[in-house]
Design a protein around this motif. Structure first.
Motif, PDB file in Angstrom:
ATOM      1  N   VAL A 102      42.665  33.237  50.387  1.00  9.24           N
ATOM      2  CA  VAL A 102      42.953  32.887  48.990  1.00  9.24           C
ATOM      3  C   VAL A 102      44.257  33.555  48.566  1.00  9.24           C
ATOM      4  O   VAL A 102      44.615  34.641  49.047  1.00  9.24           O
ATOM      5  N   LEU A 103      44.956  32.907  47.660  1.00  4.26           N
ATOM      6  CA  LEU A 103      46.253  33.374  47.170  1.00  4.26           C
ATOM      7  C   LEU A 103      46.077  33.980  45.783  1.00  4.26           C
ATOM      8  O   LEU A 103      45.358  33.441  44.940  1.00  4.26           O
ATOM      9  N   SER A 104      46.745  35.087  45.546  1.00  3.49           N
ATOM     10  CA  SER A 104      46.838  35.648  44.197  1.00  3.49           C
ATOM     11  C   SER A 104      48.253  36.161  43.999  1.00  3.49           C
ATOM     12  O   SER A 104      48.962  36.475  44.962  1.00  3.49           O
ATOM     13  N   ILE A 105      48.676  36.191  42.730  1.00  2.00           N
ATOM     14  CA  ILE A 105      50.013  36.687  42.391  1.00  2.00           C
ATOM     15  C   ILE A 105      49.842  37.823  41.400  1.00  2.00           C
ATOM     16  O   ILE A 105      49.312  37.636  40.298  1.00  2.00           O
ATOM     17  N   PHE A 106      50.297  39.010  41.819  1.00  8.04           N
ATOM     18  CA  PHE A 106      50.148  40.229  41.032  1.00  8.04           C
ATOM     19  C   PHE A 106      51.482  40.577  40.399  1.00  8.04           C
ATOM     20  O   PHE A 106      52.525  40.570  41.058  1.00  8.04           O
ATOM     21  N   ASP A 107      51.442  40.845  39.079  1.00 14.82           N
ATOM     22  CA  ASP A 107      52.650  41.221  38.334  1.00 14.82           C
ATOM     23  C   ASP A 107      52.663  42.732  38.175  1.00 14.82           C
ATOM     24  O   ASP A 107      51.814  43.307  37.485  1.00 14.82           O
ATOM     25  N   GLU A 108      53.622  43.392  38.834  1.00 19.46           N
ATOM     26  CA  GLU A 108      53.671  44.852  38.797  1.00 19.46           C
ATOM     27  C   GLU A 108      54.027  45.386  37.418  1.00 19.46           C
ATOM     28  O   GLU A 108      53.603  46.472  37.031  1.00 19.46           O
ATOM     29  N   SER A 109      54.792  44.612  36.633  1.00 21.29           N
ATOM     30  CA  SER A 109      55.178  45.087  35.305  1.00 21.29           C
ATOM     31  C   SER A 109      54.001  45.075  34.339  1.00 21.29           C
ATOM     32  O   SER A 109      53.963  45.848  33.381  1.00 21.29           O
ATOM     33  N   LEU A 110      53.017  44.187  34.576  1.00 26.20           N
ATOM     34  CA  LEU A 110      51.845  44.100  33.712  1.00 26.20           C
ATOM     35  C   LEU A 110      50.615  44.739  34.338  1.00 26.20           C
ATOM     36  O   LEU A 110      49.596  44.916  33.669  1.00 26.20           O
ATOM     37  N   HIS A 111      50.688  45.003  35.648  1.00 24.74           N
ATOM     38  CA  HIS A 111      49.591  45.641  36.399  1.00 24.74           C
ATOM     39  C   HIS A 111      48.333  44.766  36.400  1.00 24.74           C
ATOM     40  O   HIS A 111      47.208  45.268  36.297  1.00 24.74           O
TER      41      HIS A 111
END
Length: 995
Positions: A102-111
């Protein structure tokens, strides 16, 4: 590998390997698939999985890939962990899980994750499906113009053009959606699809397309504007309309329309000259035929209609004279074009298929797939630097070549609500250039609906009439003098707003919306993301429009309006026409609006360029506006902007008009400046500085003297919109300032107004009074609860405020009140307090009510229907059971007792039924069944007669057949006789028994 052998579907297997190639990452899966993952730019990624492994990466639908270089991909980094592969680019981590894949996209600026697949992709021979996890506070938008809907949480939408223009019709399917969680997806396909946003399985979005290749672009952005910017990066920025397109347009058929004599008493009669006529298809009854230039009868010609517009003082801006017909005499069309241009009207040309454009054609109206080539033709053949192309449908990318327009069946209140939502949905899908015909194409005949429709559509990107497609005329002077004058007043108001709308069009290229849902400007209020107030919209950031959507009237014949929400607890709202002020953050009820008065509210702090540097200000706190203009060419160097700032601080107002920036033609450099500053009282002093030098300006005591002066100040206690002064006395107060012509590129104007006061007494908090008792025993009568309403009653007659699900409802008096426009099967938490002016009691205890299920919740879906008669091409048999009342099924042949129509309805399983409802067509009743029989079967083979030779009337009423306690797998309907040459219906609905 998880595989379903019956359907030949399988889920993507575990991730087994990965490598970084020259411009993409290659991923291998246990089920044999190979994926290419592209990092195109910051926040723009592409995942391509081709089971045939052809990887035709440049075969994209209306997507501009050539602009991307390899920089973002080269700078990306990859690392592997025990259970995943992580690609790091910018602030994002693209995480491919190993098992499950499965694919997920994590935003480091928003955690936190922007998006996450809930299970692996699913593949079959002709379909791919993606499963996404939904958050509780996540809402979904896009999919194109889904008429009647713009907020899709809990709904399933079709990505397929279906020829339906009413509610549920997909006029412009776009394989693109986005979420307020901060991501969107654009599917690279032209195949039909469906997007299920948690309707079937709560908390899971299922995206399906009938395409064996999975090719999706992921777009990341913190705001809707950022997501749309990335969508435009891929598909192209919206075109900037030529200025004439903002004016009133007319589309008609002056090639084949026939007219016959009539009388004024006929509802559909049109006054042409001194006589009345109606349209007819009977050549023997006709006394006149339409033509372009009067080749037949001048009074029925396109030229004559332009003359009538001008005689009625309506400035017509653009005109299509041949809708639905290809003129045989191109010379006649060229002659008409020349005449129209001499009258200041821009002539257009309707066509289907590739054709040569007639001489002097200014714009075209065509199908979406021909829009791009029409744009090129107009640029080359007609030397149009800014061509206008109108299209009747479209998909992703059409915004760069064409505006979208459509019509519907008029004379229907529901169409207003549906089209508001549809136009919002188009804006949220990347097509801000969209308009709907005033009062539709066909149907009509209701003067009140006609004028109310014209009113709110004056605040949309395009305003036009669609004529000669039905029995009723749709031009703005088709009804009596009262209706005509109201329409004319709104058209003149639209002319004032032309600069504002034109500026919004230019800003749309950067992702800003023209028509905006409330959440666009007030993102912190949950209700704005839903359809709860979806019949309201904002035109840009400053105007809120709440169309009249039903025929409810008070004893004076004025429209009644409840459930009008003005958002923003610290926002001041001003009625554009009366100047009455309202505090935001409240739902207003028991409002009344005369026929001339559309609920339009100006946001406090708004600044308008009322055209030609005539600025209108509603000062509140600190605000600014940037007005855009250009010379009408496509060259960016020929555009210019003017910035206006307003700041109120401790009863001092400072207005600054910066020097105009850009490239102005010399003749426009020297311009005068006018300001109208709304205020509540006479100010102490006004100081005007030009380039930091104080300029003395005389104050005048009369409007006449002020109007004759080159420069001056006037405190106007009778200000109002001149176009509406016959309806409402001008009672607003405003400070008006005029400054002589100066070089606006080198002039900064600063105006200081002391002792300034505007609206400060409106935004005050209520005072809780111990004298007022807390309400006791407010109650909801269970017998008066429906799917969309309930009645609340309390023991003492009083003014009250009621809070429902944290929204404050005001304007309520008496001992009871009925709340309308509610969502079915929804819990509402309520409390109430008494109110006297700005004093309120303590709140009552909390209590609740749950609305009932809507009738459609019991309607049986996925019914298969067969017939012994063929259906007309654009009215297929599937429309009979699609649960969309806007669609219409029609047979292509007649029926008789000797050759009856046989319809068989098959359910997925044996159903316990309650009733069958036949919904007749709504344009006319040429095709209503008159004699029918019904038989039922529990095994699908053996039938029992349930009703034999029922007699139905040809009228507007639904025909209901009770089927209580009937169990059936199939129902057989026989129609022996029809009221016309065919059989037609909007819907046949079977309802299951309530559980």
């Amino acid at each position: 590998m998880i595989q379903n052998t019956q359907t030949n579907k399988h889920s993507l297997g575990a991730l087994t390997g990965a490598s970084k190639c020259d411009h993409y990452y290659e991923l291998h899966f246990a089920t044999g698939e190979i994926a290419h993952f592209y990092v195109l730019a910051d926040g723009i990624f592409r995942l391509l999985i081709d089971p045939e492994q052809n990887f035709s990466e440049n075969q994209v639908a209306n997507i501009q890939l050539a602009q991307f270089d390899n920089t973002a991909f080269t700078n990306s980094q990859v690392r592997a962990t025990n259970d995943s592969l992580i690609i790091h680019t910018g602030n994002y981590q693209i995480i491919f899980g190993q098992n499950p894949a499965v694919l997920s996209i994590f935003d480091e600026s928003l955690h936190h994750n922007r998006m996450r697949q809930s299970q692996p992709l699913e593949f079959s021979e002709n379909e791919t499906r993606e499963f996404l996890a939904e958050n509780q506070n996540e809402f979904f938008y896009g999919g194109g113009l889904q008429n009647g809907y713009f907020s899709h949480k809990g709904h399933k939408i079709a990505i397929k053009h279906d020829q339906i223009t009413g509610k549920g019709g997909v006029i412009m399917p776009v394989p693109f959606f986005w979420s307020n969680a901060g991501y969107g997806e654009l599917r690279n396909t032209t195949a039909a699809g469906s997007y299920d946003f948690g309707k079937t399985q709560r908390g899971v979005t299922v995206l399906a397309h009938q395409d064996a290749v999975f090719d999706t672009f992921y777009l990341l952005g913190t705001t809707p504007k950022e997501i749309l910017q990335r969508y435009f990066t891929l598909t192209g920025k919206p075109m900037l309309l030529p200025k004439y397109a903002l004016g009133l347009g007319h589309i008609g058929n002056f090639c084949t329309t026939l007219w016959q004599p009539s009388h004024a008493q006929e509802r559909n009669a049109s006054k042409i000259g001194n006589n009345y006529y109606t349209r007819t298809k009977d050549e023997n009854a006709a006394s006149g035929k339409a033509s372009l230039n009067g080749e037949e009868n001048y009074q029925f010609s396109a030229r004559a209609l332009i003359d009538r517009y001008h005689a009625m003082h309506f400035p017509i801006s653009w005109f299509v004279p041949n809708y639905g017909e290809q003129p045989e005499n191109e010379q006649a069309l060229s002659f008409f074009n020349e005449y129209a241009q001499t009258q200041g009207v821009h002539p257009g040309f309707w066509h289907q298929g590739e054709v040569d454009l007639p001489e002097k054609t200014d714009f075209t109206y065509t199908a979406a797939d021909e829009a791009a080539q029409d744009t090129a033709k107009l640029q080359s053949e007609s030397q149009k630097e800014r061509p206008l192309v109108l299209a009747d449908s479209g998909t992703a990318g059409m915004q760069k070549n064409a505006a979208l327009i459509f019509g519907d069946v008029g004379g229907n209140w529901d169409n207003i609500t549906n089209q508001v939502a549809g136009l919002l949905g188009a804006n949220l899908s990347g097509q801000p250039l969209v308009g709907a015909a005033v009062d539709g194409l066909q149907g009509g005949g209701n003067a009140q609906i006609n004028v109310r429709d014209f009113e709110w559509k004056s605040f949309t990107a395009l305003l036009f009439n669609f004529d000669d497609q039905g029995n009723f005329s749709k031009n703005p002077f088709a009804y009596n003098k009262k209706i005509t004058e109201i329409n004319l007043a709104y058209l003149k108001l639209r002319q004032h707003l032309a600069s504002y709308i034109y500026t919004l069009n230019e800003r749309a290229k950067s992702g800003e919306l023209i028509l905006r849902p409330l959440f666009s400007e007030f993102p912190d209020e949950r209700a704005n993301y839903t359809a709860q107030f979806g019949n309201e919209f904002m035109l840009g950031p400053d105007l809120l429009i709440a169309p009249i959507t039903n025929g409810r009237e008070d004893k004076n014949g004025d429209s009644r309006k409840d459930n009008l929400y003005l958002p923003g607890k610290k926002t001041l709202w001003i009625d554009l026409f009366t100047g009455k002020k309202y505090a935001g953050g409240k739902v207003y009820n028991n409002l009344t609006f005369p026929l001339w008065h559309l609920p339009v509210f100006v946001r406090g702090g708004s600044i308008f360029d009322w055209n030609k540097r005539d600025f209108l200000l509603y000062p509140q706190e600190q605000s600014e506006a940037i007005s855009y203009d250009d010379d009408g060419t496509i060259a960016a160097s020929n555009s210019y902007t003017t910035k206006i700032c307003s700041k109120v601080e401790q009863e001092k107002l400072v207005v600054t008009i910066a020097p105009t920036e850009g490239n102005l033609t010399k003749k426009f450099v020297e311009q005068p400046t006018s300001l109208t500053i709304m205020c509540d009282s006479y100010p102490d002093a006004v100081t005007i500085k030009i380039n930091d030098q104080v300029v003395p300006v005389e104050e005048y005591g009369s409007l006449a003297a002020f109007n004759h002066a080159h420069e001056g100040i006037f405190y106007n206690t009778n200000y109002g919109l001149d176009e509406f002064k016959k309806y409402h006395k001008n009672t607003q107060t405003a400070l008006q300032i005029k400054l002589a012509a100066r070089d606006i590129t080198a002039t900064e104007i600063e105006i200081t107004v002391r002792n300034f006061n505007y609206g400060k007494n409106v935004l005050v908090h209520e005072i809780t009074s111990g004298v007022l008792p807390s309400p006791k025993l407010p109650a909801v009568d269970s017998s008066k609860i429906s799917a969309h309403s309930f009645e609340l009653a309390w023991p003492h007659e009083s003014a009250v405020q009621i809070e429902i699900n944290n929204l404050l409802y005001v304007g309520i008096t008496g001992k009871s009140f009925t709340f309308h426009e509610l969502a079915p099967n929804t819990r509402y938490i309520i409390r109430m307090r008494y109110a006297i002016r700005n004093k309120v009691s303590e709140w009552s205890d909390l209590f609740g009510v749950i609305t009932k299920h809507a009738a459609k919740d019991y309607a049986i879906e996925n019914i298969e229907v067969t017939s012994n008669c063929d259906s007309k091409e654009n009215h297929p048999l599937s429309y009979l059971t699609d649960l969309k009342l806007a669609s219409e099924w029609q047979t292509s042949q007649t029926v008789s007792p000797e050759q009856p129509l046989e319809l068989t309805f098959s359910f997925e399983k044996v159903e316990k039924l309650s009733r069958m409802v036949f919904v007749p067509r709504n344009i006319d009743h040429n095709g209503d069944p008159l004699v029918v029989s019904i038989a039922v079967s529990t095994d699908g083979e053996n039938y029992t007669t349930y009703a034999d030779h029922l007699q139905w009337k040809a009228d507007t009423k639904n025909k209901v057949v009770g089927l209580r306690d009937v169990r059936a797998k199939k129902v057989h309907l026989t129609i022996y006789q029809s009221s016309g040459p065919i059989v037609a219906a909007r819907e046949i609905i079977f309802f299951r028994a309530k559980r």
